[in-house]
Design a protein around this motif. Sequence first.
Motif, PDB file in Angstrom:
ATOM      1  N   ALA A 180      53.193   5.329  83.980  1.00  0.00           N
ATOM      2  CA  ALA A 180      51.987   6.272  84.059  1.00  0.00           C
ATOM      3  C   ALA A 180      50.887   5.543  83.176  1.00  0.00           C
ATOM      4  CB  ALA A 180      52.278   7.478  83.242  1.00  0.00           C
ATOM      5  N   TRP A 181      51.210   4.602  82.343  1.00  0.00           N
ATOM      6  CA  TRP A 181      50.123   4.050  81.501  1.00  0.00           C
ATOM      7  C   TRP A 181      49.423   3.193  82.274  1.00  0.00           C
ATOM      8  CZ3 TRP A 181      48.619   4.496  76.517  1.00  0.00           C
ATOM      9  CH2 TRP A 181      47.889   3.639  76.120  1.00  0.00           C
ATOM     10  N   VAL A 189      46.645  10.530  84.775  1.00  0.00           N
ATOM     11  CA  VAL A 189      46.985  10.358  83.279  1.00  0.00           C
ATOM     12  C   VAL A 189      45.551  10.476  82.768  1.00  0.00           C
ATOM     13  CG1 VAL A 189      47.890   8.295  81.997  1.00  0.00           C
ATOM     14  CG2 VAL A 189      48.749   8.775  84.375  1.00  0.00           C
ATOM     15  N   GLU A 190      45.503  10.979  81.432  1.00  0.00           N
ATOM     16  CA  GLU A 190      44.422  10.903  80.871  1.00  0.00           C
ATOM     17  C   GLU A 190      44.335   9.824  80.112  1.00  0.00           C
ATOM     18  OE1 GLU A 190      41.929  12.817  80.518  1.00  0.00           O
ATOM     19  OE2 GLU A 190      42.832  14.691  81.252  1.00  0.00           O
ATOM     20  N   VAL A 191      43.198   9.034  79.939  1.00  0.00           N
ATOM     21  CA  VAL A 191      42.948   7.645  79.443  1.00  0.00           C
ATOM     22  C   VAL A 191      43.325   7.730  77.832  1.00  0.00           C
ATOM     23  CG1 VAL A 191      41.305   6.057  78.680  1.00  0.00           C
ATOM     24  CG2 VAL A 191      40.915   7.072  80.850  1.00  0.00           C
ATOM     25  N   GLY A 192      44.125   6.993  77.583  1.00  0.00           N
ATOM     26  CA  GLY A 192      44.860   6.715  76.523  1.00  0.00           C
ATOM     27  C   GLY A 192      46.193   7.409  76.197  1.00  0.00           C
ATOM     28  N   ALA A 193      46.618   8.063  77.277  1.00  0.00           N
ATOM     29  CA  ALA A 193      47.853   8.803  77.273  1.00  0.00           C
ATOM     30  C   ALA A 193      49.034   7.959  78.113  1.00  0.00           C
ATOM     31  CB  ALA A 193      47.896  10.368  77.988  1.00  0.00           C
ATOM     32  N   ASN A 220      41.089   7.191  88.178  1.00  0.00           N
ATOM     33  CA  ASN A 220      42.444   7.307  89.152  1.00  0.00           C
ATOM     34  C   ASN A 220      43.060   8.602  89.269  1.00  0.00           C
ATOM     35  OD1 ASN A 220      41.835   4.608  89.951  1.00  0.00           O
ATOM     36  ND2 ASN A 220      43.356   3.780  88.287  1.00  0.00           N
ATOM     37  N   PHE A 221      43.399   8.972  90.518  1.00  0.00           N
ATOM     38  CA  PHE A 221      44.100  10.282  90.372  1.00  0.00           C
ATOM     39  C   PHE A 221      44.905  10.412  91.700  1.00  0.00           C
ATOM     40  CE2 PHE A 221      39.657  10.349  90.401  1.00  0.00           C
ATOM     41  CZ  PHE A 221      39.265  10.898  91.405  1.00  0.00           C
ATOM     42  N   TYR A 222      45.473  11.602  91.987  1.00  0.00           N
ATOM     43  CA  TYR A 222      46.517  11.729  93.013  1.00  0.00           C
ATOM     44  C   TYR A 222      46.240  12.996  93.567  1.00  0.00           C
ATOM     45  CZ  TYR A 222      47.885   7.109  91.124  1.00  0.00           C
ATOM     46  OH  TYR A 222      47.880   5.947  90.608  1.00  0.00           O
ATOM     47  N   PHE A 223      46.070  13.285  95.136  1.00  0.00           N
ATOM     48  CA  PHE A 223      46.320  14.486  95.718  1.00  0.00           C
ATOM     49  C   PHE A 223      47.197  14.806  96.560  1.00  0.00           C
ATOM     50  CE2 PHE A 223      41.479  13.889  94.968  1.00  0.00           C
ATOM     51  CZ  PHE A 223      41.288  15.019  94.170  1.00  0.00           C
ATOM     52  N   TYR A 224      48.056  16.103  96.749  1.00  0.00           N
ATOM     53  CA  TYR A 224      48.837  16.334  97.829  1.00  0.00           C
ATOM     54  C   TYR A 224      48.398  17.745  98.239  1.00  0.00           C
ATOM     55  CZ  TYR A 224      53.154  17.516 100.224  1.00  0.00           C
ATOM     56  OH  TYR A 224      54.049  18.009 101.097  1.00  0.00           O
ATOM     57  N   ALA A 233      52.861  23.039  85.920  1.00  0.00           N
ATOM     58  CA  ALA A 233      52.071  22.102  85.173  1.00  0.00           C
ATOM     59  C   ALA A 233      53.053  21.485  84.366  1.00  0.00           C
ATOM     60  CB  ALA A 233      51.034  22.850  84.467  1.00  0.00           C
ATOM     61  N   PHE A 234      53.367  20.171  84.413  1.00  0.00           N
ATOM     62  CA  PHE A 234      54.210  19.696  83.571  1.00  0.00           C
ATOM     63  C   PHE A 234      53.900  18.011  83.434  1.00  0.00           C
ATOM     64  CE2 PHE A 234      55.651  19.002  87.855  1.00  0.00           C
ATOM     65  CZ  PHE A 234      56.234  17.759  87.841  1.00  0.00           C
ATOM     66  N   HIS A 235      54.294  17.293  82.281  1.00  0.00           N
ATOM     67  CA  HIS A 235      54.262  15.988  82.118  1.00  0.00           C
ATOM     68  C   HIS A 235      55.297  15.203  82.660  1.00  0.00           C
ATOM     69  CE1 HIS A 235      51.250  17.693  79.264  1.00  0.00           C
ATOM     70  NE2 HIS A 235      50.536  16.722  79.430  1.00  0.00           N
ATOM     71  N   SER A 236      54.930  13.836  83.110  1.00  0.00           N
ATOM     72  CA  SER A 236      55.997  13.002  83.487  1.00  0.00           C
ATOM     73  C   SER A 236      55.781  11.511  83.433  1.00  0.00           C
ATOM     74  CB  SER A 236      56.407  13.363  84.948  1.00  0.00           C
ATOM     75  OG  SER A 236      55.218  12.856  85.779  1.00  0.00           O
TER      76      SER A 236
END
Length: 155
Positions: A19-20, A60-64, A90-94, A120-123
Motif C-alpha cells: 500500500a505504501w 491510500v492516503e498520502v503518508g499512510a 493514485n486510486f482504484y475503481f471497480y 469500509a475497511f483498511h488493508s
Amino acid sequence: MKALFVVSLAVSVAAAPVAWAQAKPAPRTEAVNGGNARPTVELRVCNDSGRNAKVAVSYVEVGASQFINRGWYDVPDGACSNLVATDNANFYFYADATDGSGRRWQGNHSLCVEYPGPYAFHSDGSTECKSWQELRNFVPASATEPGAYTWTLAP
C-alpha cells in the motif's frame, strides 16, 4: 557512515507494505493567500452503461501505509455520483451491474471487496482476503491535477 545509512534505507524501502508504494501526492496548487494548499482529488463516477451499477473504490492516503477500501456506491444509469475525496493522485475503481447480467467494469489490480456491503475497511493491499471477502480486479487510475476525476462506466 553515509554508506551504512544508504544501505539501511534501501532495506527499509524494500520491506515497505504494498500500500505504501501506491501513495502519490496529488499535484500542488497555490492557495488564494499564496501558500500551498493541501490538494485533493474528488473521485466521481458517471454511468453511461444502460445499467444500474454498484461501485467500489480503494486508495491510500498520502503518508499512510494502508488502503482504504469502500463500497458499494449506487450509481444509477445516466447519473453521476461523487464518491470520496483523497489527497492521493493514485486510486482504484471497480463496478458491478445490478441487473443480474454479470457485467463488470474491472482492471488488473487485485483488491478485496465485501458483499453485499456497504463496507469500509483498511488493508495492506495484499491479494489474501478474509473469509467474508472476495478478490476483484480494480481499474487503476491516476489524476494529473487536483479537482474532480471522473470514471465513466461505458456499455
